[in-house]
Write an enzyme that holds these catalytic residues in place. Structure first.
Site, PDB file in Angstrom:
ATOM      1  N   SER A 143      -6.135  23.807 -40.497  1.00 16.17           N
ATOM      2  CA  SER A 143      -6.470  22.894 -39.391  1.00 16.17           C
ATOM      3  C   SER A 143      -5.683  21.614 -39.602  1.00 16.17           C
ATOM      4  O   SER A 143      -5.338  21.274 -40.751  1.00 16.17           O
ATOM      5  CB  SER A 143      -7.967  22.574 -39.430  1.00 16.17           C
ATOM      6  OG  SER A 143      -8.262  21.447 -38.614  1.00 16.17           O
ATOM      7  N   TYR A 156     -15.711  19.902 -43.745  1.00 19.62           N
ATOM      8  CA  TYR A 156     -14.757  20.773 -43.038  1.00 19.62           C
ATOM      9  C   TYR A 156     -13.328  20.424 -43.438  1.00 19.62           C
ATOM     10  O   TYR A 156     -12.533  21.319 -43.762  1.00 19.62           O
ATOM     11  CB  TYR A 156     -14.954  20.625 -41.523  1.00 19.62           C
ATOM     12  CG  TYR A 156     -14.031  21.514 -40.718  1.00 19.62           C
ATOM     13  CD1 TYR A 156     -14.269  22.882 -40.595  1.00 19.62           C
ATOM     14  CD2 TYR A 156     -12.918  20.987 -40.057  1.00 19.62           C
ATOM     15  CE1 TYR A 156     -13.415  23.704 -39.853  1.00 19.62           C
ATOM     16  CE2 TYR A 156     -12.065  21.792 -39.322  1.00 19.62           C
ATOM     17  CZ  TYR A 156     -12.327  23.161 -39.219  1.00 19.62           C
ATOM     18  OH  TYR A 156     -11.468  23.959 -38.487  1.00 19.62           O
TER      19      TYR A 156
HETATM   20  P1  NAP Z   1     -14.586  30.556 -32.887  1.00 14.87           P
HETATM   21  O1  NAP Z   1     -14.245  30.983 -31.502  1.00 14.87           O
HETATM   22  O2  NAP Z   1     -15.947  30.037 -33.155  1.00 14.87           O
HETATM   23  O3  NAP Z   1     -14.243  31.763 -33.859  1.00 14.87           O
HETATM   24  C1  NAP Z   1     -14.719  31.822 -35.163  1.00 14.87           C
HETATM   25  C2  NAP Z   1     -14.697  33.272 -35.590  1.00 14.87           C
HETATM   26  O4  NAP Z   1     -15.166  33.352 -36.933  1.00 14.87           O
HETATM   27  C3  NAP Z   1     -15.592  34.141 -34.724  1.00 14.87           C
HETATM   28  O5  NAP Z   1     -14.987  35.377 -34.477  1.00 14.87           O
HETATM   29  C4  NAP Z   1     -16.815  34.328 -35.604  1.00 14.87           C
HETATM   30  O6  NAP Z   1     -17.393  35.590 -35.340  1.00 14.87           O
HETATM   31  C5  NAP Z   1     -16.191  34.306 -36.974  1.00 14.87           C
HETATM   32  N1  NAP Z   1     -17.187  33.964 -37.968  1.00 14.87           N
HETATM   33  C6  NAP Z   1     -17.980  32.865 -38.014  1.00 14.87           C
HETATM   34  N2  NAP Z   1     -18.838  32.957 -39.025  1.00 14.87           N
HETATM   35  C7  NAP Z   1     -18.590  34.162 -39.636  1.00 14.87           C
HETATM   36  C8  NAP Z   1     -19.156  34.826 -40.729  1.00 14.87           C
HETATM   37  N3  NAP Z   1     -20.185  34.304 -41.426  1.00 14.87           N
HETATM   38  N4  NAP Z   1     -18.677  36.050 -41.071  1.00 14.87           N
HETATM   39  C9  NAP Z   1     -17.663  36.598 -40.366  1.00 14.87           C
HETATM   40  N5  NAP Z   1     -17.073  36.001 -39.324  1.00 14.87           N
HETATM   41  C10 NAP Z   1     -17.547  34.802 -38.960  1.00 14.87           C
HETATM   42  O7  NAP Z   1     -13.609  29.422 -33.392  1.00 14.87           O
HETATM   43  P2  NAP Z   1     -12.018  29.319 -33.512  1.00 14.87           P
HETATM   44  O8  NAP Z   1     -11.693  27.929 -33.118  1.00 14.87           O
HETATM   45  O9  NAP Z   1     -11.327  30.430 -32.854  1.00 14.87           O
HETATM   46  O10 NAP Z   1     -11.845  29.411 -35.090  1.00 14.87           O
HETATM   47  C11 NAP Z   1     -10.886  30.222 -35.716  1.00 14.87           C
HETATM   48  C12 NAP Z   1     -10.252  29.457 -36.857  1.00 14.87           C
HETATM   49  O11 NAP Z   1      -9.481  28.385 -36.337  1.00 14.87           O
HETATM   50  C13 NAP Z   1     -11.236  28.817 -37.836  1.00 14.87           C
HETATM   51  O12 NAP Z   1     -10.790  29.014 -39.166  1.00 14.87           O
HETATM   52  C14 NAP Z   1     -11.198  27.350 -37.480  1.00 14.87           C
HETATM   53  O13 NAP Z   1     -11.550  26.526 -38.568  1.00 14.87           O
HETATM   54  C15 NAP Z   1      -9.737  27.218 -37.093  1.00 14.87           C
HETATM   55  N6  NAP Z   1      -9.414  26.041 -36.290  1.00 14.87           N
HETATM   56  C16 NAP Z   1      -9.980  25.870 -35.066  1.00 14.87           C
HETATM   57  C17 NAP Z   1      -9.664  24.734 -34.337  1.00 14.87           C
HETATM   58  C18 NAP Z   1     -10.276  24.470 -32.994  1.00 14.87           C
HETATM   59  O14 NAP Z   1     -10.196  23.315 -32.514  1.00 14.87           O
HETATM   60  N7  NAP Z   1     -10.862  25.459 -32.349  1.00 14.87           N
HETATM   61  C19 NAP Z   1      -8.759  23.787 -34.847  1.00 14.87           C
HETATM   62  C20 NAP Z   1      -8.211  24.000 -36.100  1.00 14.87           C
HETATM   63  C21 NAP Z   1      -8.544  25.139 -36.814  1.00 14.87           C
HETATM   64  P3  NAP Z   1     -18.950  35.951 -35.399  1.00 14.87           P
HETATM   65  O15 NAP Z   1     -19.718  34.747 -34.942  1.00 14.87           O
HETATM   66  O16 NAP Z   1     -19.052  37.129 -34.475  1.00 14.87           O
HETATM   67  O17 NAP Z   1     -19.208  36.320 -36.823  1.00 14.87           O
END
Ligand code: NAP
Length: 266
Positions: A143, A156
């Protein structure tokens, strides 16, 4: 260890929504069979069915809670035994945004366990197979907060700083092999992570938000260009070069073996 199979499989964690679901779609379009990992089986099954039909690939859902030791162990076994896995996307992640001292300990621990421990364990499970084949790709999703802390992001940001340093070290370890490791550092991206984090998506400056499609397509474009570190939203690529140069100079400055003159007493 040899593998004559022509199958190529991408294992993506956190593929049930957001960035991971777009990686699944893009890698399916590139001809990868998929193993999609997350907790929400209904979402994974629907995505697998949709992508298999659209791209003529095989897609398998694996329901796993990557904060649970035994579930991480099941995915480790897949990575260490399924020789068709060519790509690991370490994407599953969790954000809880609140002052660290006020955060329930469970929210602290689950962030560290998912964002750090699971990512590290799955990487360790994949690397020996990839190295033996002298081929493979690991994509670690960090991130922009890996290099920035806010009063509500100490935990985080700390987890993502780990992903940054872990991946940089790993890239050096594997530099002489055919195994590639890409570090991706997205800024704010419109996903469910925000509403779950305690800071609703609607509260963000909408002009700073990227779509998941733009984020993943930029990251894959960076990969195709041979990048090992991709900042999908940073227009001026020289900013990272300057940051790296300053970081390197600072580290060199620590190697003095003596207190800095400003700390000399008397
Ligand atoms: P998201 O839509 O909430 O996706 C998160 C994913 O992780 C979901 O598929 C969720 O699936 C899974 N997950 C959560 N808890 C879990 C667990 N205990 N076991 C297995 N899977 C789990 O969010 P996203 O933004 O796409 O996040 C993806 C990555 O991008 C993350 O590493 C996040 O830190 C990073 N990121 C996001 C942003 C942003 O602004 N969105 C910015 C920088 C980095 P289930 O709930 O079905 O388990």
């Amino acid at each position: 260890m040899t593998n004559n199979s022509s199958r190529k499989v991408a294992l993506i964690t956190g593929a049930s929504s957001g960035i991971g679901a777009v990686y699944a779609a893009r890698l399916a379009a590139r001809g990868y069979d998929l193993i999609l990992v997350a907790r929400r089986a209904d979402r994974l099954e629907a995505l697998c069915a949709q992508l298999s039909k659209a791209h003529g690939i095989k897609a398998e859902p694996i329901m796993a809670d990557l904060t649970k030791d035994q579930d991480v162990a099941r995915i480790e076994t897949v990575l260490s035994t399924n020789k068709d896995v060519r790509v690991l996307v370490n994407n599953a992640g969790l954000a809880r945004l609140a002052p660290a001292a006020q955060m329930p300990v469970n929210d602290v621990v689950t962030q560290i366990t998912l964002n750090i421990t699971a990512l590290t364990r799955l990487t360790q499970a994949a690397v020996p197979t990839f190295v033996a084949r002298n081929q493979g790709l690991i994509i670690n999703i960090a991130s922009a907060l890996a290099v920035h802390s806010l009063p509500i992001s100490a935990i985080y940001s700390g987890t993502k700083a780990f992903v940054l340093q872990f991946t940089r070290g790993l890239q050096q370890e594997l530099a002489e092999t055919g195994v590639k490791v890409q570090l991706v550092l997205p800024a704010s991206t419109a996903t469910e992570i925000w509403d779950l984090s305690g800071v609703p998506l609607a509260a963000l400056n909408q002009e700073t938000l990227m779509t998941t499609e733009h984020m993943v397509d930029a990251a894959l474009a960076g990969l195709d260009q041979g990048e090992t570190i991709t900042w999908p939203s940073v227009a001026d690529a020289s900013l990272w070069e300057k940051y790296e140069a300053a970081r390197s100079e600072l580290f060199a400055g620590t190697q003095a073996g003596m207190p800095a003159p400003r700390y000399k007493i008397g």
